[in-house]
Design a protein around this motif. Structure first.
Motif, PDB file in Angstrom:
ATOM      1  N   ASP A  54      34.830  35.545 113.942  1.00 20.89           N
ATOM      2  CA  ASP A  54      36.448  34.947 114.542  1.00 20.89           C
ATOM      3  C   ASP A  54      36.365  33.638 114.134  1.00 20.89           C
ATOM      4  O   ASP A  54      35.421  32.888 114.628  1.00 20.89           O
ATOM      5  CB  ASP A  54      36.504  35.343 115.829  1.00 20.89           C
ATOM      6  N   CYS A 113      39.138  38.569 120.721  1.00 22.46           N
ATOM      7  CA  CYS A 113      38.956  39.447 121.730  1.00 22.46           C
ATOM      8  C   CYS A 113      38.675  38.511 122.977  1.00 22.46           C
ATOM      9  O   CYS A 113      38.072  37.343 123.061  1.00 22.46           O
ATOM     10  CB  CYS A 113      37.626  40.360 121.590  1.00 22.46           C
ATOM     11  N   CYS A 132      35.051  36.655 122.328  1.00 23.03           N
ATOM     12  CA  CYS A 132      35.228  35.686 121.738  1.00 23.03           C
ATOM     13  C   CYS A 132      36.059  34.552 122.142  1.00 23.03           C
ATOM     14  O   CYS A 132      35.660  33.174 121.772  1.00 23.03           O
ATOM     15  CB  CYS A 132      35.941  35.987 120.202  1.00 23.03           C
ATOM     16  N   CYS A 198      31.375  37.630 116.812  1.00 25.81           N
ATOM     17  CA  CYS A 198      31.823  38.348 117.816  1.00 25.81           C
ATOM     18  C   CYS A 198      30.897  39.371 118.673  1.00 25.81           C
ATOM     19  O   CYS A 198      30.226  40.048 117.825  1.00 25.81           O
ATOM     20  CB  CYS A 198      33.060  39.186 117.109  1.00 25.81           C
ATOM     21  N   PRO A 199      31.027  39.229 119.769  1.00 26.60           N
ATOM     22  CA  PRO A 199      30.294  40.084 120.656  1.00 26.60           C
ATOM     23  C   PRO A 199      30.592  41.471 121.044  1.00 26.60           C
ATOM     24  O   PRO A 199      30.152  42.323 121.742  1.00 26.60           O
ATOM     25  CB  PRO A 199      29.785  39.355 121.827  1.00 26.60           C
ATOM     26  N   GLN A 200      31.852  41.673 120.477  1.00 28.33           N
ATOM     27  CA  GLN A 200      32.616  42.914 120.999  1.00 28.33           C
ATOM     28  C   GLN A 200      31.899  44.185 120.802  1.00 28.33           C
ATOM     29  O   GLN A 200      31.038  44.572 119.678  1.00 28.33           O
ATOM     30  CB  GLN A 200      33.756  43.254 120.103  1.00 28.33           C
TER      31      GLN A 200
HETATM   32 ZN   LIG Z   1      35.471  38.973 119.411  1.00 31.49          ZN
END
Ligand SMILES: [Zn+2]
Length: 220
Positions: A54, A113, A132, A198-200
């Motif tokens: 991101d 996110c 994020c 991103c950690p999603q």
């Molecule tokens: Zn994210």
């Protein structure tokens, strides 16, 4: 499976990582903020594959001017970013031009996110998961660029696959990137770059396994 995209233009770079001014690895889930001068070339490498990156860009000399998804999409007449795409600012100016791309497609629509979007999409139990928006805010609050929450706008998701269905619906699909794929862009003005790697974990944008990225900058 997503439909083939006629806009994909794969292009390799001739730049040598050994000659880069900057060469850093950003671990999975972490943020990065840095300045890229006009004429310099910036590369983002998806080291292990299927990682969403991101990204927001600001005019480093006037940060109220920033990347504009709608102006970028309108002026190139296409939704996805690839080789040849010009990233436009809120003033319509050229910020960066994508000069190499071995992935072929990057998202302009999915956004970042957040605790709120996670809760709506995946349930209340995801509210406290790392996201994020939190990474962006942490990076801004621990740097001195004068940017804050109000400066977070619609971002680019490099390497993320968000196909648009004929109905107009968006879906988050498994990534089209793979380990070692990269995107490279030349700065057309001095820019400040803000990244959340991103950690999603709740959708396939990171293959349910967030992984590190590598960032490189070459002189003009
Ligand atoms: Zn994210």
């Amino acid at each position: 499976m997503s439909a083939p995209n006629p806009g994909i233009t794969l292009q390799e770079s001739r730049l040598d990582p050994k000659a880069a001014l900057l060469d850093v690895v950003v671990p999975a889930g972490e943020a990065w903020i840095g300045r890229i001068a006009e004429g310099q070339t910036f590369r983002i490498v998806d080291l292990e594959g299927n990682q969403a990156v991101d990204t927001l860009f600001f005019n480093a000399n006037e940060p109220s001017e920033h990347y504009s998804a709608s102006d970028t999409i309108r002026l190139q007449g296409a939704l996805y970013l690839t080789t040849g795409s010009v990233l436009r600012s809120t003033a319509g100016a050229k910020m960066l031009t994508i000069v190499a791309d071995t992935c072929g497609r990057h998202d302009t629509l999915g956004g970042a996110c957040s605790a709120e979007s996670n809760t709506v999409r995946y349930g209340q139990h995801t509210k406290h998961m790392h996201n994020c928006r939190d990474s962006f805010l942490l990076a801004l609050s621990t740097s001195d660029h004068g940017l804050s929450k109000r400066d977070l706008t619609c971002n680019i998701n490099f390497f993320m696959n968000v196909p648009v269905k004929p109905s107009g619906a968006l879906t988050f699909e498994d990534g089209i990137s793979a380990g070692g794929k990269y995107v490279e862009m030349r700065a057309d003005m001095d820019v400040l770059c803000l990244i959340s790697n991103c950690p999603q974990l709740n959708n396939p944008c990171n293959g349910y396994n967030p992984t590190p990225i590598r960032l490189l900058v070459w002189s003009a």
